[in-house]
Design a protein around this motif. Structure first.
Motif, PDB file in Angstrom:
ATOM      1  N   ALA A  81     -22.287  -5.939  35.881  1.00 54.36           N
ATOM      2  CA  ALA A  81     -20.845  -6.028  36.315  1.00 54.36           C
ATOM      3  C   ALA A  81     -19.954  -6.325  35.417  1.00 54.36           C
ATOM      4  N   VAL A  82     -20.354  -7.266  34.206  1.00 52.23           N
ATOM      5  CA  VAL A  82     -19.778  -8.660  33.660  1.00 52.23           C
ATOM      6  C   VAL A  82     -19.417  -7.237  32.412  1.00 52.23           C
ATOM      7  N   HIS A  83     -20.402  -6.192  31.478  1.00 56.45           N
ATOM      8  CA  HIS A  83     -20.138  -5.955  30.798  1.00 56.45           C
ATOM      9  C   HIS A  83     -19.206  -3.999  31.015  1.00 56.45           C
ATOM     10  N   ARG A  84     -19.501  -3.805  32.234  1.00 53.77           N
ATOM     11  CA  ARG A  84     -18.701  -3.049  33.120  1.00 53.77           C
ATOM     12  C   ARG A  84     -17.324  -3.913  32.652  1.00 53.77           C
ATOM     13  N   GLY A  85     -16.812  -4.797  33.532  1.00 59.11           N
ATOM     14  CA  GLY A  85     -15.567  -5.217  33.352  1.00 59.11           C
ATOM     15  C   GLY A  85     -14.856  -5.797  32.543  1.00 59.11           C
ATOM     16  N   ARG A  86     -15.793  -6.358  30.990  1.00 62.85           N
ATOM     17  CA  ARG A  86     -15.257  -6.540  29.964  1.00 62.85           C
ATOM     18  C   ARG A  86     -14.858  -5.012  29.586  1.00 62.85           C
ATOM     19  N   ALA A  87     -15.399  -4.041  29.720  1.00 61.62           N
ATOM     20  CA  ALA A  87     -15.765  -2.569  28.889  1.00 61.62           C
ATOM     21  C   ALA A  87     -13.853  -2.497  29.600  1.00 61.62           C
ATOM     22  N   VAL A  88     -14.097  -2.078  30.301  1.00 58.78           N
ATOM     23  CA  VAL A  88     -12.146  -2.186  31.347  1.00 58.78           C
ATOM     24  C   VAL A  88     -11.389  -2.739  31.011  1.00 58.78           C
ATOM     25  N   ARG A  89     -11.825  -3.991  30.490  1.00 59.68           N
ATOM     26  CA  ARG A  89     -10.542  -5.353  29.786  1.00 59.68           C
ATOM     27  C   ARG A  89     -10.380  -4.447  28.815  1.00 59.68           C
ATOM     28  N   GLU A  90     -11.054  -4.505  28.399  1.00 59.68           N
ATOM     29  CA  GLU A  90     -11.154  -3.123  26.919  1.00 59.68           C
ATOM     30  C   GLU A  90      -9.937  -2.349  26.870  1.00 59.68           C
ATOM     31  N   ALA A  91     -10.421  -1.005  27.709  1.00 62.16           N
ATOM     32  CA  ALA A  91      -9.819  -0.126  27.841  1.00 62.16           C
ATOM     33  C   ALA A  91      -7.861  -0.236  28.703  1.00 62.16           C
ATOM     34  N   ALA A  92      -8.623  -0.920  29.351  1.00 61.01           N
ATOM     35  CA  ALA A  92      -6.907  -1.759  29.905  1.00 61.01           C
ATOM     36  C   ALA A  92      -6.062  -2.144  28.708  1.00 61.01           C
ATOM     37  N   ASP A  93      -6.750  -3.275  27.580  1.00 53.40           N
ATOM     38  CA  ASP A  93      -6.113  -3.140  26.778  1.00 53.40           C
ATOM     39  C   ASP A  93      -5.278  -2.065  25.236  1.00 53.40           C
ATOM     40  N   ARG A  94      -6.518  -1.475  25.310  1.00 56.54           N
ATOM     41  CA  ARG A  94      -6.449  -0.627  24.429  1.00 56.54           C
ATOM     42  C   ARG A  94      -5.048   0.910  24.742  1.00 56.54           C
ATOM     43  N   VAL A  95      -4.849   1.014  25.644  1.00 59.67           N
ATOM     44  CA  VAL A  95      -4.643   2.101  26.781  1.00 59.67           C
ATOM     45  C   VAL A  95      -2.505   1.271  26.380  1.00 59.67           C
ATOM     46  N   LEU A  96      -2.940   0.026  26.772  1.00 60.30           N
ATOM     47  CA  LEU A  96      -1.814  -1.355  26.709  1.00 60.30           C
ATOM     48  C   LEU A  96      -0.944  -0.800  24.797  1.00 60.30           C
ATOM     49  N   ALA A  97      -2.011  -1.207  24.548  1.00 62.58           N
ATOM     50  CA  ALA A  97      -1.574  -0.880  23.225  1.00 62.58           C
ATOM     51  C   ALA A  97      -0.943   0.138  22.813  1.00 62.58           C
ATOM     52  N   ALA A  98      -1.739   1.285  22.771  1.00 66.80           N
ATOM     53  CA  ALA A  98      -1.461   2.271  22.199  1.00 66.80           C
ATOM     54  C   ALA A  98       0.292   2.753  23.473  1.00 66.80           C
ATOM     55  N   ALA A  99      -0.019   2.197  24.381  1.00 66.24           N
ATOM     56  CA  ALA A  99       1.734   2.872  24.880  1.00 66.24           C
ATOM     57  C   ALA A  99       2.593   1.798  23.937  1.00 66.24           C
ATOM     58  N   GLY A 100       2.697   0.883  23.655  1.00 62.02           N
ATOM     59  CA  GLY A 100       3.602   0.460  22.407  1.00 62.02           C
ATOM     60  C   GLY A 100       3.710   1.351  21.065  1.00 62.02           C
ATOM     61  N   LYS A 101       2.855   1.869  21.078  1.00 60.38           N
ATOM     62  CA  LYS A 101       3.403   2.938  20.172  1.00 60.38           C
ATOM     63  C   LYS A 101       3.145   2.346  18.716  1.00 60.38           C
ATOM     64  N   GLY A 102       3.117   1.178  18.532  1.00 56.75           N
ATOM     65  CA  GLY A 102       2.228   0.494  17.553  1.00 56.75           C
ATOM     66  C   GLY A 102       4.553   0.401  16.317  1.00 56.75           C
ATOM     67  N   ARG A 103       4.811   0.008  17.348  1.00 57.16           N
ATOM     68  CA  ARG A 103       5.506  -1.109  17.706  1.00 57.16           C
ATOM     69  C   ARG A 103       6.104  -2.602  16.977  1.00 57.16           C
ATOM     70  N   THR A 104       4.685  -3.229  17.894  1.00 55.21           N
ATOM     71  CA  THR A 104       4.678  -3.994  17.698  1.00 55.21           C
ATOM     72  C   THR A 104       3.726  -4.947  17.470  1.00 55.21           C
ATOM     73  N   ARG A 105       3.276  -6.189  16.974  1.00 53.60           N
ATOM     74  CA  ARG A 105       2.149  -6.638  15.585  1.00 53.60           C
ATOM     75  C   ARG A 105       1.797  -6.433  16.406  1.00 53.60           C
ATOM     76  N   TRP A 106       1.354  -6.881  18.140  1.00 55.15           N
ATOM     77  CA  TRP A 106       0.414  -6.961  19.085  1.00 55.15           C
ATOM     78  C   TRP A 106      -0.622  -5.950  18.974  1.00 55.15           C
ATOM     79  N   SER A 107       0.374  -5.276  19.495  1.00 54.56           N
ATOM     80  CA  SER A 107      -0.187  -3.546  19.845  1.00 54.56           C
ATOM     81  C   SER A 107      -0.768  -3.469  19.043  1.00 54.56           C
ATOM     82  N   ARG A 108      -0.347  -3.673  17.753  1.00 60.41           N
ATOM     83  CA  ARG A 108      -1.133  -3.213  16.138  1.00 60.41           C
ATOM     84  C   ARG A 108      -2.268  -3.879  16.171  1.00 60.41           C
ATOM     85  N   ALA A 109      -1.976  -4.776  16.212  1.00 66.82           N
ATOM     86  CA  ALA A 109      -3.461  -5.897  16.068  1.00 66.82           C
ATOM     87  C   ALA A 109      -4.050  -5.273  16.999  1.00 66.82           C
TER      88      ALA A 109
END
Lengths: 207, 92
Positions: A81-109
């Motif tokens: 479950a840890v792996h899946r939780g981590r994968a969900v977290r990363e997916a969530a972060d990825r989608v979040l960063a994408a929503a930033g549309k690259g305008r901010t440094r953290w999202s690009r990072a």
């Protein structure tokens, strides 16, 4: 859960994006809806921080998040479950960063780090002569303020070597985005828990 | 703070004045729920930064917890494609 959206208290700088808003706003979704009535949409006060507070943004994020994590569920083996939780977290972060549309440094990072360039993000050459003359020396001699700034720079993705004003700007946007992420994921979890438990009214009878 | 920015806020500043720092910090201060609720204008910059870091860490942890929860919830449902469709229809 008590929202105080104050348009008066938000700062209007040249990049006015600071929307002082919910404290526990990530707890429930209807408070988000309530917020929408007082939302300063379209005014000059809503730039970056405000963007993350709109219900539309959260819904878009939620939808994309659902897609992303259902993919995670399908692709990853029913392993720890840890792996899946981590994968969900990363997916969530990825989608979040994408929503930033690259305008901010953290999202690009985040977006670049997910592609596996994590080393590059972290192993940048330490420039000692940056604009704040940060001493890479003993932290004891460092004033606590600078030290805290450095900690903050580590917390916000991709913002270690940023100047102080930029760092605060990124941190502001990042915090707003994180709050939205929490709101969206909470709502999603509640939805899933609801539909999982009471599968009578929501699910179609014939699966 | 006001919208008057008589100072030039350029990222290439070689030296950032204390005033500037205080200004920015006070803006950040408004974001942090803990500090905002205390209604005190005299929070030190160091405290603001500390609370900011704590807040971000808390948010991270919350996202982690939610991620675990979501992954567990997703695992418990069989028809994930149905779920996704339902959720999407609920959200939109």
């Amino acid at each position: 859960m008590f929202l105080c959206v104050e348009t008066t208290r938000s700062y209007s700088m040249e990049k006015s994006y600071m929307v002082t808003d919910s404290e526990g706003g990530y707890r429930s979704m209807e408070s988000n809806r309530r917020k929408r009535k007082k939302m300063e949409s379209g005014t000059q006060k809503v730039k970056r921080g405000g963007r993350w507070r709109t219900e539309a943004e959260q819904q878009i994020y939620s939808a994309k998040l659902v897609e992303a994590i259902t993919k995670v569920r399908r692709s990853s083996a029913p392993a720890a479950a840890v792996h899946r939780g981590r994968a969900v977290r990363e997916a969530a972060d990825r989608v979040l960063a994408a929503a930033g549309k690259g305008r901010t440094r953290w999202s690009r990072a985040i977006m670049t780090s997910r592609v596996g360039l994590r080393l590059r993000k972290r192993r940048k050459v330490t420039v000692t002569g940056n604009n704040r003359l940060r001493k890479p020396a003993v932290s004891k001699q460092e004033p606590p303020l600078k030290r805290r700034v450095r900690v903050l720079g580590r917390l916000v993705p991709g913002c270690r070597k940023l100047s102080f004003p930029n760092l605060l700007e990124e941190a502001t946007d990042y915090i707003a985005a994180l709050e939205m992420q929490v709101r969206a994921m909470t709502a999603l979890a509640e939805l899933l828990a609801g539909t999982g438990a009471s599968s009578s009214n929501l699910q179609p009878p014939s699966c | 703070m006001s919208s008057r920015r008589s100072r030039s806020r350029q990222p290439g500043d070689s030296r950032i004045s204390d005033d500037q720092i205080a200004d920015l910090v006070s803006k950040l201060q408004q974001l942090i729920p803990e500090i905002r609720n205390r209604r005190s204008d005299k929070v030190s910059a160091s405290k603001v930064l500390q609370e900011t870091c704590n807040y971000i860490r808390n948010l991270h942890r919350e996202v982690d917890d939610l991620s675990d929860r979501l992954s567990a919830l997703l695992a418990s449902t069989d028809t994930d494609s149905d779920q996704a469709a339902i959720i999407r229809s609920l959200l939109m």
